[in-house]
Enzyme design. Structure first.
Site, PDB file in Angstrom:
ATOM      1  N   GLU A 198     -40.347 -15.945   6.019  1.00 36.11           N
ATOM      2  CA  GLU A 198     -40.119 -16.743   7.232  1.00 36.11           C
ATOM      3  C   GLU A 198     -41.359 -17.586   7.515  1.00 36.11           C
ATOM      4  O   GLU A 198     -41.277 -18.716   7.992  1.00 36.11           O
ATOM      5  CB  GLU A 198     -39.838 -15.829   8.432  1.00 36.11           C
ATOM      6  CG  GLU A 198     -39.780 -16.607   9.736  1.00 36.11           C
ATOM      7  CD  GLU A 198     -39.232 -15.824  10.918  1.00 36.11           C
ATOM      8  OE1 GLU A 198     -38.488 -14.860  10.722  1.00 36.11           O
ATOM      9  OE2 GLU A 198     -39.569 -16.209  12.054  1.00 36.11           O
ATOM     10  N   SER A 200     -43.029 -11.818  12.039  1.00 35.07           N
ATOM     11  CA  SER A 200     -42.154 -11.312  10.975  1.00 35.07           C
ATOM     12  C   SER A 200     -42.390 -12.150   9.727  1.00 35.07           C
ATOM     13  O   SER A 200     -42.220 -13.363   9.747  1.00 35.07           O
ATOM     14  CB  SER A 200     -40.689 -11.444  11.374  1.00 35.07           C
ATOM     15  OG  SER A 200     -40.456 -10.678  12.516  1.00 35.07           O
ATOM     16  N   ARG A 254     -33.512 -19.853  12.771  1.00 32.45           N
ATOM     17  CA  ARG A 254     -34.760 -20.438  12.233  1.00 32.45           C
ATOM     18  C   ARG A 254     -34.518 -21.776  11.528  1.00 32.45           C
ATOM     19  O   ARG A 254     -35.127 -22.069  10.492  1.00 32.45           O
ATOM     20  CB  ARG A 254     -35.446 -19.461  11.259  1.00 32.45           C
ATOM     21  CG  ARG A 254     -35.725 -18.100  11.836  1.00 32.45           C
ATOM     22  CD  ARG A 254     -36.701 -18.130  13.004  1.00 32.45           C
ATOM     23  NE  ARG A 254     -36.846 -16.802  13.571  1.00 32.45           N
ATOM     24  CZ  ARG A 254     -36.165 -16.365  14.637  1.00 32.45           C
ATOM     25  NH1 ARG A 254     -35.322 -17.151  15.271  1.00 32.45           N
ATOM     26  NH2 ARG A 254     -36.347 -15.144  15.083  1.00 32.45           N
TER      27      ARG A 254
HETATM   28  C1  LIG Z   1     -47.267 -11.418  16.867  1.00 32.07           C
HETATM   29  C2  LIG Z   1     -46.205 -12.461  16.592  1.00 32.07           C
HETATM   30  C3  LIG Z   1     -44.916 -12.275  17.076  1.00 32.07           C
HETATM   31  C4  LIG Z   1     -43.922 -13.231  16.828  1.00 32.07           C
HETATM   32  N1  LIG Z   1     -42.673 -13.028  17.339  1.00 32.07           N
HETATM   33  C5  LIG Z   1     -41.710 -13.956  17.141  1.00 32.07           C
HETATM   34  C6  LIG Z   1     -40.412 -13.781  17.702  1.00 32.07           C
HETATM   35  O1  LIG Z   1     -40.112 -12.809  18.388  1.00 32.07           O
HETATM   36  N2  LIG Z   1     -39.482 -14.754  17.459  1.00 32.07           N
HETATM   37  C7  LIG Z   1     -39.773 -15.868  16.712  1.00 32.07           C
HETATM   38  O2  LIG Z   1     -38.897 -16.735  16.551  1.00 32.07           O
HETATM   39  N3  LIG Z   1     -40.995 -16.058  16.175  1.00 32.07           N
HETATM   40  C8  LIG Z   1     -41.966 -15.136  16.373  1.00 32.07           C
HETATM   41  N4  LIG Z   1     -43.214 -15.324  15.832  1.00 32.07           N
HETATM   42  C9  LIG Z   1     -43.480 -16.495  14.962  1.00 32.07           C
HETATM   43  C10 LIG Z   1     -43.996 -17.737  15.727  1.00 32.07           C
HETATM   44  O3  LIG Z   1     -44.671 -17.390  16.915  1.00 32.07           O
HETATM   45  C11 LIG Z   1     -42.846 -18.678  16.067  1.00 32.07           C
HETATM   46  O4  LIG Z   1     -42.197 -19.093  14.892  1.00 32.07           O
HETATM   47  C12 LIG Z   1     -43.297 -19.921  16.847  1.00 32.07           C
HETATM   48  O5  LIG Z   1     -42.141 -20.647  17.223  1.00 32.07           O
HETATM   49  C13 LIG Z   1     -44.237 -20.839  16.058  1.00 32.07           C
HETATM   50  O6  LIG Z   1     -44.760 -21.797  16.975  1.00 32.07           O
HETATM   51  P1  LIG Z   1     -46.184 -22.464  16.716  1.00 32.07           P
HETATM   52  O7  LIG Z   1     -46.447 -23.433  17.789  1.00 32.07           O
HETATM   53  O8  LIG Z   1     -47.221 -21.405  16.530  1.00 32.07           O
HETATM   54  O9  LIG Z   1     -45.894 -23.193  15.356  1.00 32.07           O
HETATM   55  P2  LIG Z   1     -46.879 -23.329  14.049  1.00 32.07           P
HETATM   56  O10 LIG Z   1     -47.067 -21.960  13.505  1.00 32.07           O
HETATM   57  O11 LIG Z   1     -48.095 -24.065  14.488  1.00 32.07           O
HETATM   58  O12 LIG Z   1     -45.980 -24.189  13.135  1.00 32.07           O
HETATM   59  C14 LIG Z   1     -44.847 -23.602  12.523  1.00 32.07           C
HETATM   60  C15 LIG Z   1     -43.985 -24.719  11.921  1.00 32.07           C
HETATM   61  O13 LIG Z   1     -43.497 -25.554  12.977  1.00 32.07           O
HETATM   62  C16 LIG Z   1     -43.942 -26.894  12.793  1.00 32.07           C
HETATM   63  N5  LIG Z   1     -44.265 -27.439  14.113  1.00 32.07           N
HETATM   64  C17 LIG Z   1     -44.996 -26.881  15.102  1.00 32.07           C
HETATM   65  N6  LIG Z   1     -45.016 -27.698  16.176  1.00 32.07           N
HETATM   66  C18 LIG Z   1     -44.296 -28.791  15.856  1.00 32.07           C
HETATM   67  C19 LIG Z   1     -43.957 -30.010  16.535  1.00 32.07           C
HETATM   68  N7  LIG Z   1     -44.363 -30.264  17.789  1.00 32.07           N
HETATM   69  N8  LIG Z   1     -43.203 -30.928  15.878  1.00 32.07           N
HETATM   70  C20 LIG Z   1     -42.781 -30.708  14.603  1.00 32.07           C
HETATM   71  N9  LIG Z   1     -43.078 -29.578  13.910  1.00 32.07           N
HETATM   72  C21 LIG Z   1     -43.823 -28.629  14.533  1.00 32.07           C
HETATM   73  C22 LIG Z   1     -45.151 -26.801  11.877  1.00 32.07           C
HETATM   74  O14 LIG Z   1     -45.330 -27.999  11.139  1.00 32.07           O
HETATM   75  C23 LIG Z   1     -44.766 -25.630  10.991  1.00 32.07           C
HETATM   76  O15 LIG Z   1     -43.898 -26.039   9.952  1.00 32.07           O
HETATM   77  C24 LIG Z   1     -44.227 -14.373  16.069  1.00 32.07           C
HETATM   78  C25 LIG Z   1     -45.542 -14.573  15.592  1.00 32.07           C
HETATM   79  C26 LIG Z   1     -46.514 -13.618  15.846  1.00 32.07           C
HETATM   80  C27 LIG Z   1     -47.910 -13.865  15.341  1.00 32.07           C
END
Ligand SMILES: Cc1cc2nc3c(=O)[nH]c(=O)nc-3n(C[C@H](O)[C@H](O)[C@H](O)COP(=O)(O)OP(=O)(O)OC[C@H]3O[C@@H](n4cnc5c(N)ncnc54)[C@H](O)[C@@H]3O)c2cc1C
Length: 319
Positions: free
Chosen positions: A309, A239, A189
């Protein structure tokens, strides 16, 4: 900050840019929680993203990037900032040449460039359709490539850094740069791009060729495991806590007797104790109070302090 004037300036200087005022972050996050963002822009091209970032830097306006909002808890007061949303509007996936050091693998591997807003599901499905393996682990992670690159998303023994060899970014000065895997400093992470406040524009991935049926079978297996274990039917941000070294957060929470523990509308999931879910109209305050209670109770029972997280937005400034 005069956001009306800034929005007008953006509209005049970046023709066609989607600009919205006062957008509830509850609508942009999977937790379905959070007050308004002053401005939300949704660029469709790299040029629009770069121009937006440069405009913010020039005018000294704070900005944040959001993907699919699946790892964010936004405060009830919202954020007094510009939110740049990189999701389905910026989501092309194209085949490209293998990098020179990997050219010898050309009979068995293929490189692709994926724009930051492409969802992991879209990427996994597209690669599967092209007979390219390696991204199956992410098919059920409900975020974007940008989100995956920033935090080295991972699941089921796979992680983003296993398949990525370079990311294109905007650095903190507004310049487009390419960061290779040696400099991305991916670990659990964590990435250099996150620490340095870079915007991820896209990622180059290298995948191995494989039978489409075999890739599909692996993806279906992982989706089934996820649906069995995780409360996918309820709003959450996945998580809630990082995995502490040598432990599993969910097990510590369960052992502290906190399954189903509730504060207001926020609840430790009955199905997976590592998840806090929005069980019924939870506020950000409910979730924060619940997180704090869980931290204290787990510390009392196991001597381990759980670190969130989920990314907290808007708490520093307003709460
Ligand atoms: C049901 C569920 C299951 C999940 N399972 C997992 C799993 O198995 N493994 C895991 O790692 N995570 C998991 N997650 C968490 C999440 O999906 C991940 O962390 C995912 O990578 C976040 O991506 P996002 O586009 O939604 O980012 P956001 O939630 O929109 O942003 C998260 C962070 O990333 C930054 N960010 C996003 N896009 C960019 C970009 N293009 N440039 C710079 N910064 C950026 C944002 O500023 C913020 O700080 C889960 C979430 C849910 C709801």
């Amino acid at each position: 900050m005069n956001y009306d004037a800034f929005a007008d300036m953006l509209a005049r200087s970046i023709l066609g840019l989607s600009i919205k005022r006062q957008v509830p972050l509850a609508e942009l996050t999977t937790f379905q929680i959070g007050g308004p963002a002053e401005i939300v822009v949704e660029p469709k091209t790299q040029a629009e993203i770069v121009s937006t970032v440069k405009a913010c830097l020039q005018e000294n306006v704070c900005y944040r990037i959001i993907g699919l909002g699946s790892d964010i808890l936004a405060s009830d007061a919202g954020v007094d900032e510009v939110v740049i949303r990189l999701a389905e509007n910026y989501a092309h996936i194209n085949k490209t040449d293998l990098p020179t050091p990997l050219r010898s693998l050309k009979d068995t591997h293929q490189a692709v460039y994926v724009e930051a807003g492409a969802s992991n599901e879209l990427v996994a499905d597209t690669l599967c359709g092209w007979g390219l393996a390696g991204y199956e682990f992410a098919c059920g992670i409900p975020g974007t490539i940008g989100g995956a690159a920033i935090m080295n998303a991972g699941a089921y023994d796979g992680e983003f850094s296993n398949v990525a060899y370079k990311v294109r970014c905007i650095d903190a000065n507004g310049h487009v740069v390419e960061v290779d895997r040696e400099h991305a400093d991916w670990s659990y992470r964590h990435s250099m791009m996150d620490e340095a406040g870079f915007v991820v524009l896209g990622a180059y991935l290298v995948l191995a060729t494989d039978e489409q049926a075999a890739i599909t079978a692996r993806m279906q297996d992982l989706q089934r495991k996820r649906a069995e274990k995780q409360p996918l039917e309820m709003p959450s941000a996945g998580s809630t806590f990082k995995r502490p070294k040598g432990y599993f957060a969910g097990k510590l929470i369960q052992d502290a007797g906190l399954r189903g523990f509730q504060v207001g509308g926020a609840q430790v999931s009955q199905k997976h104790t590592g998840f806090v879910v929005n069980a019924q109209g939870a506020t950000a305050k409910d979730v924060c109070d619940l997180i704090e209670q869980v931290q204290i109770r787990v510390y009392e029972s196991a001597g381990v302090w759980l670190e969130p997280e989920v990314r907290m937005w808007g708490f520093e400034e307003k709460e």
